[in-house]
Scaffold this motif. Sequence first.
Motif, PDB file in Angstrom:
ATOM      1  N   LYS A  33       1.378   5.685   6.496  1.00 57.53           N
ATOM      2  CA  LYS A  33       1.084   4.357   5.948  1.00 57.53           C
ATOM      3  C   LYS A  33       2.013   4.047   4.774  1.00 57.53           C
ATOM      4  O   LYS A  33       2.397   2.897   4.569  1.00 57.53           O
ATOM      5  N   LEU A  34       2.379   5.074   4.003  1.00 54.50           N
ATOM      6  CA  LEU A  34       3.288   4.871   2.884  1.00 54.50           C
ATOM      7  C   LEU A  34       4.670   4.439   3.385  1.00 54.50           C
ATOM      8  O   LEU A  34       5.355   3.636   2.749  1.00 54.50           O
ATOM      9  N   GLN A  35       5.053   4.940   4.555  1.00 53.75           N
ATOM     10  CA  GLN A  35       6.343   4.563   5.137  1.00 53.75           C
ATOM     11  C   GLN A  35       6.368   3.074   5.465  1.00 53.75           C
ATOM     12  O   GLN A  35       7.428   2.439   5.416  1.00 53.75           O
ATOM     13  N   GLN A  36       5.216   2.511   5.740  1.00 51.70           N
ATOM     14  CA  GLN A  36       5.126   1.088   6.070  1.00 51.70           C
ATOM     15  C   GLN A  36       4.922   0.207   4.825  1.00 51.70           C
ATOM     16  O   GLN A  36       4.901  -1.013   4.936  1.00 51.70           O
ATOM     17  N   SER A  37       4.787   0.826   3.665  1.00 54.71           N
ATOM     18  CA  SER A  37       4.482   0.076   2.449  1.00 54.71           C
ATOM     19  C   SER A  37       5.739  -0.557   1.858  1.00 54.71           C
ATOM     20  O   SER A  37       6.861  -0.308   2.304  1.00 54.71           O
ATOM     21  N   LYS A  38       5.538  -1.336   0.800  1.00 57.78           N
ATOM     22  CA  LYS A  38       6.648  -2.020   0.139  1.00 57.78           C
ATOM     23  C   LYS A  38       7.291  -1.170  -0.961  1.00 57.78           C
ATOM     24  O   LYS A  38       8.241  -1.628  -1.594  1.00 57.78           O
ATOM     25  N   ILE A  39       6.772   0.018  -1.201  1.00 52.48           N
ATOM     26  CA  ILE A  39       7.346   0.893  -2.224  1.00 52.48           C
ATOM     27  C   ILE A  39       8.745   1.327  -1.765  1.00 52.48           C
ATOM     28  O   ILE A  39       8.967   1.563  -0.578  1.00 52.48           O
ATOM     29  N   ASP A  40       9.685   1.423  -2.699  1.00 58.21           N
ATOM     30  CA  ASP A  40      11.073   1.718  -2.325  1.00 58.21           C
ATOM     31  C   ASP A  40      11.357   3.211  -2.175  1.00 58.21           C
ATOM     32  O   ASP A  40      12.106   3.622  -1.290  1.00 58.21           O
ATOM     33  N   ILE A  41      10.777   4.024  -3.075  1.00 58.40           N
ATOM     34  CA  ILE A  41      11.138   5.437  -3.173  1.00 58.40           C
ATOM     35  C   ILE A  41       9.868   6.284  -3.190  1.00 58.40           C
ATOM     36  O   ILE A  41       8.889   5.939  -3.843  1.00 58.40           O
ATOM     37  N   VAL A  42       9.898   7.412  -2.489  1.00 51.76           N
ATOM     38  CA  VAL A  42       8.795   8.373  -2.516  1.00 51.76           C
ATOM     39  C   VAL A  42       9.308   9.659  -3.150  1.00 51.76           C
ATOM     40  O   VAL A  42      10.338  10.198  -2.740  1.00 51.76           O
ATOM     41  N   SER A  43       8.593  10.136  -4.159  1.00 53.76           N
ATOM     42  CA  SER A  43       8.965  11.353  -4.879  1.00 53.76           C
ATOM     43  C   SER A  43       7.966  12.451  -4.532  1.00 53.76           C
ATOM     44  O   SER A  43       6.752  12.245  -4.662  1.00 53.76           O
TER      45      SER A  43
ATOM     46  N   ILE B 289      -3.056   2.530  -1.221  1.00 54.17           N
ATOM     47  CA  ILE B 289      -1.692   2.006  -1.065  1.00 54.17           C
ATOM     48  C   ILE B 289      -1.668   0.505  -1.319  1.00 54.17           C
ATOM     49  O   ILE B 289      -0.720  -0.033  -1.906  1.00 54.17           O
ATOM     50  N   ALA B 290      -2.736  -0.182  -0.923  1.00 54.39           N
ATOM     51  CA  ALA B 290      -2.824  -1.623  -1.211  1.00 54.39           C
ATOM     52  C   ALA B 290      -2.843  -1.867  -2.726  1.00 54.39           C
ATOM     53  O   ALA B 290      -2.210  -2.809  -3.220  1.00 54.39           O
ATOM     54  N   CYS B 291      -3.547  -1.023  -3.470  1.00 52.01           N
ATOM     55  CA  CYS B 291      -3.562  -1.148  -4.936  1.00 52.01           C
ATOM     56  C   CYS B 291      -2.169  -0.905  -5.502  1.00 52.01           C
ATOM     57  O   CYS B 291      -1.740  -1.594  -6.435  1.00 52.01           O
ATOM     58  N   LEU B 292      -1.480   0.076  -4.950  1.00 56.44           N
ATOM     59  CA  LEU B 292      -0.119   0.364  -5.407  1.00 56.44           C
ATOM     60  C   LEU B 292       0.793  -0.835  -5.149  1.00 56.44           C
ATOM     61  O   LEU B 292       1.622  -1.202  -6.002  1.00 56.44           O
ATOM     62  N   GLU B 293       0.630  -1.463  -4.005  1.00 58.82           N
ATOM     63  CA  GLU B 293       1.443  -2.645  -3.702  1.00 58.82           C
ATOM     64  C   GLU B 293       1.087  -3.811  -4.623  1.00 58.82           C
ATOM     65  O   GLU B 293       1.963  -4.610  -4.969  1.00 58.82           O
ATOM     66  N   ARG B 294      -0.163  -3.888  -5.044  1.00 57.44           N
ATOM     67  CA  ARG B 294      -0.523  -4.924  -6.031  1.00 57.44           C
ATOM     68  C   ARG B 294       0.157  -4.642  -7.378  1.00 57.44           C
ATOM     69  O   ARG B 294       0.595  -5.557  -8.065  1.00 57.44           O
ATOM     70  N   ALA B 295       0.301  -3.367  -7.711  1.00 53.41           N
ATOM     71  CA  ALA B 295       0.935  -2.988  -8.974  1.00 53.41           C
ATOM     72  C   ALA B 295       2.431  -3.322  -8.992  1.00 53.41           C
ATOM     73  O   ALA B 295       3.001  -3.570 -10.054  1.00 53.41           O
ATOM     74  N   ILE B 296       3.075  -3.346  -7.812  1.00 51.78           N
ATOM     75  CA  ILE B 296       4.520  -3.613  -7.759  1.00 51.78           C
ATOM     76  C   ILE B 296       4.833  -5.057  -7.366  1.00 51.78           C
ATOM     77  O   ILE B 296       6.001  -5.426  -7.244  1.00 51.78           O
TER      78      ILE B 296
END
Length: 342
Positions: A241-251, A194-201
């Motif tokens: 943990k994804l709920q606490q992340s900076k990603i806006d939408i979960v598919s 999830i940290a890598c995903l947040e780096r990507a966004i």
Amino acid sequence: MNKILPTSTAGSLPKPLWLAEPQTLWSPWKLQGKELHAGKQDALRLALLQQQRAGIDIVSDGEQSRQHFVTTLIEHLDGVDFSRRETVRIRKRYDASVPTVVGPVSRKGSVFVDDAKFLRLQTKQPIKWALPGPMTMIDTLYDAHYKSRKALAWEFAKILNEEAKELAAAGVDIIQFDEPAFNVFFDDVNEWGIACLERAIEGLKCETAVHICYGYGIKANTDWKKTLGSEWRQYEAVFPKLQQSKIDIVSLECHNSRVPLELLALIRGKKVMVGVIDVASDSMETPEEVADTLRKALQYVDADKLYPCTNCGMAPLARHIANGKLHALAAGAEIVRQELLG
């Protein structure tokens, strides 16, 4: 967008038979050179028209310009040797011959930006563009250089961030990262995925999404699903943990799966693309079946955050089947939309 329950697809749509072999995942192109470039653009126009006629609100390119949802991006990177192949186990499910990481990975230049600009010129609707996620990228390669899944994923996250920023500047409204690997490598997801995903966004001005599914309707995936038991609770391991992340939408995948819908409560507060179309079956959903799945999801997702979607991409389906499913998606969402509006 302001419309309640805006519809979308997870990504791929079937390619026309003059571009690639029908109902064949990752088929080689039938055209070459300038003809291939023109053919991809024609296919993109057709995919857009297909979505518009069905009544899809957030449209995409249908991945018409890509042979593979992961390796088409990797083909444009330095540090990966496609002539040096190794056999690896993909997502613990099936063996595949994959290219090898032989040196530091880097992006030579924009990969999808011209295609995204072309799509942006064709429509005023919100557009979504899919990119592979860092963890799914490393799961599709043999690493002979970094010798560390985390280190390679972090480098891919930086590359994805460069590409994503250019896509956003080209007018893309939602950038989606496809991470089916999130349904498999749970410890890695929570420790660094999830940290890598947040780096990507990082620093993106558009909305961001992560697509986590159980895969295309291919035999390796359907066989794996048969081993999962009466309840598919894989999402439970990563949603908190994804709920606490900076990603806006979960598919995610819902219709005809054994995912307990109460797991949606674990990501309450996020926008959710709820998969109401089964891509592993040729049976066409009725609008009422779609509506029924949406009504159940609304117990756990606020109406202003629910986006009706497909479970996964529809590339392996016959075009008329995919088209029927798109129409059912839009019609089922409209039933519930009217119910909510009273």
